[in-house]
Design a protein around this motif. Structure first.
Motif, PDB file in Angstrom:
ATOM      1  N   GLN A  29      -3.238   3.721  -0.466  1.00 21.50           N
ATOM      2  CA  GLN A  29      -3.907   3.858   0.831  1.00 21.50           C
ATOM      3  C   GLN A  29      -5.314   4.426   0.673  1.00 21.50           C
ATOM      4  OE1 GLN A  29      -1.384   5.879   3.677  1.00 21.50           O
ATOM      5  NE2 GLN A  29       0.342   4.544   3.164  1.00 21.50           N
ATOM      6  N   ALA A  30      -5.534   5.191  -0.402  1.00 19.85           N
ATOM      7  CA  ALA A  30      -6.868   5.748  -0.664  1.00 19.85           C
ATOM      8  C   ALA A  30      -7.883   4.652  -0.973  1.00 19.85           C
ATOM      9  CB  ALA A  30      -6.812   6.741  -1.823  1.00 19.85           C
ATOM     10  N   GLN A  31      -7.397   3.462  -1.326  1.00 21.48           N
ATOM     11  CA  GLN A  31      -8.304   2.372  -1.673  1.00 21.48           C
ATOM     12  C   GLN A  31      -8.593   1.441  -0.510  1.00 21.48           C
ATOM     13  OE1 GLN A  31      -6.012   0.854  -4.982  1.00 21.48           O
ATOM     14  NE2 GLN A  31      -7.479   1.755  -6.390  1.00 21.48           N
ATOM     15  N   VAL A  32      -7.896   1.581   0.577  1.00 20.32           N
ATOM     16  CA  VAL A  32      -8.114   0.686   1.717  1.00 20.32           C
ATOM     17  C   VAL A  32      -9.376   1.137   2.458  1.00 20.32           C
ATOM     18  CG1 VAL A  32      -7.175  -0.210   3.883  1.00 20.32           C
ATOM     19  CG2 VAL A  32      -5.637   0.252   1.946  1.00 20.32           C
ATOM     20  N   PRO A  33     -10.387   0.280   2.510  1.00 18.83           N
ATOM     21  CA  PRO A  33     -11.610   0.646   3.226  1.00 18.83           C
ATOM     22  C   PRO A  33     -11.330   0.877   4.720  1.00 18.83           C
ATOM     23  CG  PRO A  33     -11.973  -1.304   1.871  1.00 18.83           C
ATOM     24  CD  PRO A  33     -10.491  -1.037   1.882  1.00 18.83           C
ATOM     25  N   ASP A  34     -11.960   1.872   5.296  1.00 17.89           N
ATOM     26  CA  ASP A  34     -11.779   2.155   6.717  1.00 17.89           C
ATOM     27  C   ASP A  34     -12.158   0.953   7.577  1.00 17.89           C
ATOM     28  OD1 ASP A  34     -10.933   4.742   6.149  1.00 17.89           O
ATOM     29  OD2 ASP A  34     -12.970   5.548   6.243  1.00 17.89           O
ATOM     30  N   LEU A  35     -13.140   0.203   7.142  1.00 16.88           N
ATOM     31  CA  LEU A  35     -13.600  -0.963   7.890  1.00 16.88           C
ATOM     32  C   LEU A  35     -12.476  -1.978   8.114  1.00 16.88           C
ATOM     33  CD1 LEU A  35     -16.049  -2.397   9.163  1.00 16.88           C
ATOM     34  CD2 LEU A  35     -16.469  -3.433   6.933  1.00 16.88           C
ATOM     35  N   VAL A  48      -1.441  -1.970   2.474  1.00 15.70           N
ATOM     36  CA  VAL A  48      -0.866  -1.705   1.156  1.00 15.70           C
ATOM     37  C   VAL A  48       0.402  -2.538   0.949  1.00 15.70           C
ATOM     38  CG1 VAL A  48       0.256   0.067  -0.270  1.00 15.70           C
ATOM     39  CG2 VAL A  48      -1.893   0.575   0.902  1.00 15.70           C
ATOM     40  N   VAL A  49       1.269  -2.561   1.950  1.00 18.85           N
ATOM     41  CA  VAL A  49       2.509  -3.330   1.839  1.00 18.85           C
ATOM     42  C   VAL A  49       2.203  -4.822   1.697  1.00 18.85           C
ATOM     43  CG1 VAL A  49       4.597  -4.031   3.079  1.00 18.85           C
ATOM     44  CG2 VAL A  49       3.945  -1.618   3.001  1.00 18.85           C
ATOM     45  N   ALA A  50       1.296  -5.325   2.513  1.00 17.17           N
ATOM     46  CA  ALA A  50       0.945  -6.744   2.452  1.00 17.17           C
ATOM     47  C   ALA A  50       0.344  -7.111   1.099  1.00 17.17           C
ATOM     48  CB  ALA A  50      -0.024  -7.096   3.575  1.00 17.17           C
ATOM     49  N   SER A  51      -0.572  -6.276   0.602  1.00 17.25           N
ATOM     50  CA  SER A  51      -1.185  -6.594  -0.689  1.00 17.25           C
ATOM     51  C   SER A  51      -0.165  -6.483  -1.819  1.00 17.25           C
ATOM     52  CB  SER A  51      -2.406  -5.708  -0.946  1.00 17.25           C
ATOM     53  OG  SER A  51      -2.041  -4.353  -1.040  1.00 17.25           O
TER      54      SER A  51
END
Length: 126
Positions: A29-35, A48-51
Protein backbone atom coordinates in the motif's frame (compact mmCIF):
# COMPACT_ATOMS: atom_id res chain seq x y z
CA UNK A 1 18.70 -20.56 -20.15
CA UNK A 2 15.64 -18.60 -21.30
CA UNK A 3 13.34 -21.36 -20.10
CA UNK A 4 14.90 -21.28 -16.64
CA UNK A 5 14.71 -17.47 -16.57
CA UNK A 6 11.06 -17.56 -17.65
CA UNK A 7 10.11 -20.15 -15.02
CA UNK A 8 11.99 -18.20 -12.35
CA UNK A 9 10.14 -15.04 -13.38
CA UNK A 10 6.82 -16.95 -13.34
CA UNK A 11 7.50 -18.25 -9.84
CA UNK A 12 8.52 -14.80 -8.67
CA UNK A 13 5.34 -13.29 -10.05
CA UNK A 14 3.11 -15.87 -8.38
CA UNK A 15 5.00 -15.40 -5.10
CA UNK A 16 4.73 -11.60 -5.36
CA UNK A 17 1.03 -11.88 -6.16
CA UNK A 18 0.42 -14.05 -3.13
CA UNK A 19 2.34 -11.61 -0.96
CA UNK A 20 0.02 -8.84 -2.21
CA UNK A 21 -2.93 -10.82 -0.91
CA UNK A 22 -1.54 -12.06 2.37
CA UNK A 23 1.59 -11.12 4.28
CA UNK A 24 2.73 -7.88 2.58
CA UNK A 25 -0.51 -6.02 1.87
CA UNK A 26 0.37 -3.03 4.05
CA UNK A 27 3.87 -2.85 2.59
CA UNK A 28 2.48 -2.72 -0.94
CA UNK A 29 0.00 0.00 0.00
CA UNK A 30 3.00 2.30 0.54
CA UNK A 31 3.64 2.07 -3.20
CA UNK A 32 0.18 3.04 -4.39
CA UNK A 33 0.29 6.66 -5.57
CA UNK A 34 -2.33 8.88 -3.91
CA UNK A 35 -3.37 10.07 -7.36
CA UNK A 36 -4.65 6.58 -8.23
CA UNK A 37 -7.19 6.55 -5.44
CA UNK A 38 -8.21 10.12 -6.24
CA UNK A 39 -9.00 9.23 -9.87
CA UNK A 40 -10.29 5.66 -9.58
CA UNK A 41 -13.04 4.77 -7.09
CA UNK A 42 -10.93 2.19 -5.25
CA UNK A 43 -8.88 2.32 -2.07
CA UNK A 44 -5.20 1.43 -1.80
CA UNK A 45 -5.95 -2.05 -0.49
CA UNK A 46 -8.15 -2.69 -3.53
CA UNK A 47 -5.31 -1.62 -5.83
CA UNK A 48 -2.92 -3.95 -4.02
CA UNK A 49 -5.31 -6.90 -4.24
CA UNK A 50 -6.05 -6.27 -7.92
CA UNK A 51 -2.38 -5.94 -8.84
CA UNK A 52 -1.59 -9.10 -6.88
CA UNK A 53 -4.24 -11.01 -8.82
CA UNK A 54 -2.79 -9.72 -12.10
CA UNK A 55 0.71 -10.75 -11.03
CA UNK A 56 -0.44 -14.28 -10.21
CA UNK A 57 -2.30 -14.61 -13.51
CA UNK A 58 0.64 -13.36 -15.55
CA UNK A 59 3.05 -15.62 -13.69
CA UNK A 60 0.84 -18.67 -14.18
CA UNK A 61 0.25 -17.79 -17.82
CA UNK A 62 4.00 -17.82 -18.48
CA UNK A 63 3.96 -21.52 -17.62
CA UNK A 64 0.57 -22.82 -18.73
CA UNK A 65 0.33 -20.96 -22.07
CA UNK A 66 3.67 -21.64 -23.77
CA UNK A 67 2.34 -20.79 -27.24
CA UNK A 68 1.43 -17.30 -26.01
CA UNK A 69 4.64 -16.54 -24.14
CA UNK A 70 5.62 -13.67 -26.45
CA UNK A 71 2.34 -11.90 -25.82
CA UNK A 72 2.42 -12.68 -22.12
CA UNK A 73 5.97 -11.36 -21.93
CA UNK A 74 4.85 -8.12 -23.58
CA UNK A 75 1.92 -7.86 -21.15
CA UNK A 76 4.22 -8.51 -18.22
CA UNK A 77 6.67 -5.86 -19.44
CA UNK A 78 3.76 -3.43 -19.79
CA UNK A 79 2.63 -4.32 -16.26
CA UNK A 80 6.11 -3.54 -14.92
CA UNK A 81 5.97 -0.17 -16.68
CA UNK A 82 2.46 0.47 -15.35
CA UNK A 83 3.45 -0.11 -11.72
CA UNK A 84 6.63 1.96 -11.98
CA UNK A 85 4.84 5.16 -10.87
CA UNK A 86 4.19 3.35 -7.58
CA UNK A 87 7.92 2.95 -7.08
CA UNK A 88 8.40 6.62 -7.87
CA UNK A 89 5.61 7.55 -5.42
CA UNK A 90 7.29 5.52 -2.71
CA UNK A 91 10.59 7.30 -3.31
CA UNK A 92 9.07 10.77 -3.68
CA UNK A 93 6.83 10.32 -0.66
CA UNK A 94 9.73 8.92 1.37
CA UNK A 95 7.56 5.97 2.36
CA UNK A 96 9.40 3.18 4.13
CA UNK A 97 8.36 -0.31 3.02
CA UNK A 98 10.16 -3.56 2.23
CA UNK A 99 13.21 -2.42 4.16
CA UNK A 100 13.61 0.64 1.93
CA UNK A 101 14.01 3.08 4.78
CA UNK A 102 16.37 5.58 3.20
CA UNK A 103 16.15 7.87 0.20
CA UNK A 104 19.18 6.17 -1.35
CA UNK A 105 17.59 2.72 -1.08
CA UNK A 106 14.29 3.91 -2.54
CA UNK A 107 16.03 5.62 -5.46
CA UNK A 108 18.33 2.65 -6.09
CA UNK A 109 15.28 0.42 -6.37
CA UNK A 110 14.02 2.50 -9.29
CA UNK A 111 16.87 1.21 -11.44
CA UNK A 112 15.72 -2.40 -11.07
CA UNK A 113 12.37 -1.89 -12.81
CA UNK A 114 13.90 -1.59 -16.31
CA UNK A 115 15.73 -4.84 -15.61
CA UNK A 116 12.40 -6.54 -14.90
CA UNK A 117 11.02 -5.21 -18.18
CA UNK A 118 14.06 -6.53 -20.05
CA UNK A 119 13.83 -9.89 -18.25
CA UNK A 120 10.17 -10.27 -19.21
CA UNK A 121 10.86 -9.48 -22.85
CA UNK A 122 14.08 -11.45 -23.23
CA UNK A 123 12.86 -14.62 -21.52
CA UNK A 124 9.70 -14.81 -23.61
CA UNK A 125 11.16 -14.21 -27.08
CA UNK A 126 12.15 -17.11 -29.35
Amino acid sequence: MKTFARWLLAGGMVFAGLSHLFWARREFQAQVPDLVTEIVPIDKDGVVVASGAVEMMLGAALVVLPNERGRIGALLAAFFVAVFPGNIAQAAGRRAAFGLDSDAARVARLFFQPLLVAWALWSTRD
